[in-house]
Motif scaffolding. Structure first.
Motif, PDB file in Angstrom:
ATOM      1  N   THR A 106       4.679  -0.641  -0.917  1.00 30.81           N
ATOM      2  CA  THR A 106       3.262  -0.976  -0.746  1.00 30.81           C
ATOM      3  C   THR A 106       3.071  -2.455  -0.455  1.00 30.81           C
ATOM      4  O   THR A 106       2.140  -2.848   0.258  1.00 30.81           O
ATOM      5  CB  THR A 106       2.474  -0.590  -2.001  1.00 30.81           C
ATOM      6  N   SER A 107       3.971  -3.304  -1.001  1.00 33.07           N
ATOM      7  CA  SER A 107       3.814  -4.752  -0.848  1.00 33.07           C
ATOM      8  C   SER A 107       4.296  -5.276   0.499  1.00 33.07           C
ATOM      9  O   SER A 107       4.048  -6.438   0.829  1.00 33.07           O
ATOM     10  CB  SER A 107       4.569  -5.473  -1.970  1.00 33.07           C
ATOM     11  N   ASP A 134       8.950   3.712 -10.088  1.00 35.75           N
ATOM     12  CA  ASP A 134       7.649   3.140  -9.742  1.00 35.75           C
ATOM     13  C   ASP A 134       7.799   1.834  -8.969  1.00 35.75           C
ATOM     14  O   ASP A 134       6.943   1.484  -8.153  1.00 35.75           O
ATOM     15  CB  ASP A 134       6.830   2.898 -11.016  1.00 35.75           C
ATOM     16  N   GLU A 135       8.898   1.098  -9.229  1.00 36.50           N
ATOM     17  CA  GLU A 135       9.058  -0.187  -8.551  1.00 36.50           C
ATOM     18  C   GLU A 135       9.304  -0.010  -7.060  1.00 36.50           C
ATOM     19  O   GLU A 135       8.834  -0.797  -6.239  1.00 36.50           O
ATOM     20  CB  GLU A 135      10.205  -0.997  -9.163  1.00 36.50           C
ATOM     21  N   ARG A 155       5.990   0.445  -5.485  1.00 36.10           N
ATOM     22  CA  ARG A 155       5.260  -0.823  -5.433  1.00 36.10           C
ATOM     23  C   ARG A 155       5.828  -1.732  -4.334  1.00 36.10           C
ATOM     24  O   ARG A 155       5.086  -2.426  -3.643  1.00 36.10           O
ATOM     25  CB  ARG A 155       5.327  -1.526  -6.783  1.00 36.10           C
ATOM     26  N   THR A 156       7.151  -1.727  -4.182  1.00 36.87           N
ATOM     27  CA  THR A 156       7.784  -2.575  -3.175  1.00 36.87           C
ATOM     28  C   THR A 156       7.378  -2.150  -1.771  1.00 36.87           C
ATOM     29  O   THR A 156       7.045  -2.984  -0.928  1.00 36.87           O
ATOM     30  CB  THR A 156       9.313  -2.526  -3.317  1.00 36.87           C
TER      31      THR A 156
END
Length: 326
Positions: free
Chosen positions: A118-119, A111-112, A115-116
């Protein structure tokens, strides 16, 4: 004895001082955003010529609203090879007038990575994905349609096969015939690439083919528990080789008298292993330059460039390999 100082490159403030204008005026001249009065323009141009000032590509691009930032996306910087490759990319980016922003993520947390990705700001010039895992490829394909993403390629080219041919010839010349290969993690394309290169190079050499759980010494140590009486062990990187050497010693086997060990990468500490490690030396700066060139060719496809030198990895023979004991 005092060393002569290296002359400092002139800045926008030096130009402003010599031209007797504000630094904002010089900035407007460089960006071309708004016209200057003829007298001010003439003074600025004369000061630039007098000082030999060269505007920063990055600063000029920022003034025009153009991004000169490239993100290097990688897993946690725990492996020496990855750290050195990132440094090679950083040097190449700087030489091309770009800023490299390194972003890391925990590869053990799926999941990280999402998220990365997306950021990452959509206004960056591009992204270079360095940790070439199946997970990263899938995430990039699924989640980043608005980003220009280039994934480092580790295709089984002539250089990789030649390096493994050198390893195979070296071990055959020493009389070895049961050679185990300990690859990196199975989900890394580079690990599978190096294994394929070894299998092409080591035709006829019997032995196990194992995958370590990671690129670390601990992963090599655990993988060594599965070794079945090899005369030599070839490892996908030097850290794995360090763990394998330790495990062999705990089993009462001497390196290289009983088992020879070969690594890959030639990290700075490899010459100080006990015994010093036979390994393949990589030019990480050149590898990084090739990786960034692929990004640059996508960002600036119409700019002609000199071809980079071919990558050539070399076998460095040290004390961890010896003739097979009769």
């Amino acid at each position: 004895m005092r060393k002569d100082r290296v002359p400092r490159a002139p800045t926008i403030y030096d130009v402003a001082r010599v031209a007797e204008v504000s630094h904002q005026t010089v900035s407007r001249y460089l960006s071309g955003v708004s016209p200057l009065r003829p007298a001010s323009r003439e003074r600025v141009e004369r000061a630039i010529q007098e000082l030999g000032y060269r505007p920063s590509l990055t600063a000029r691009a920022l003034a025009r609203g153009e991004s000169r930032t490239v993100v290097a996306l990688t897993g946690e910087l725990l492996e020496v090879g990855t750290v050195q490759l990132v440094e090679g990319v950083r040097r190449a980016a700087r030489a091309a007038g770009y800023v490299l922003d390194v972003m890391t993520y925990d590869a053990s947390d799926p999941d990280e990575l999402a998220r990365t990705l997306t950021s990452i700001r959509p206004d960056v010039a591009g992204v270079l994905a360095i940790a070439d895992t199946d997970q990263l490829r899938e995430a990039v394909d699924r989640q980043s349609p608005d980003l220009l993403v280039t994934v480092t390629e580790d295709a089984p080219g002539a250089n990789t096969v030649e390096a493994h041919l050198a390893i195979a010839r070296h071990l055959i010349d020493l009389g070895h015939d049961r050679v185990t290969y300990v690859a990196g993690p199975r989900d890394w394309r580079s690990a599978r690439t190096r294994l394929r290169a070894f299998e092409q190079a080591a035709t006829g050499l019997a032995g196990d083919r194992l995958f370590a759980a990671g690129w670390s010494a601990a992963a090599g140590y655990e993988a060594a528990r599965l070794l079945t009486d090899p005369t030599a062990v070839v490892c996908a990187n030097d850290q794995i080789a360090l763990g394998v050497t330790r495990a062999l010693a705990e089993r009462g086997l001497d390196v290289p008298a009983d088992v020879s060990v070969v690594g890959y990468d030639d990290m700075p500490e490899s010459a100080y292993f006990s015994p010093p490690l036979t390994t393949v030396r990589q030019d990480f700066a050149l590898h990084g330059a090739h990786a960034f060139r692929r990004v640059l060719d996508r960002l600036e496809p119409d700019v002609p460039r000199e071809p980079l030198p071919a990558v050539e990895d070399h076998l460095i023979v040290r004390g961890s390999t010896a003739a097979r004991r009769a």
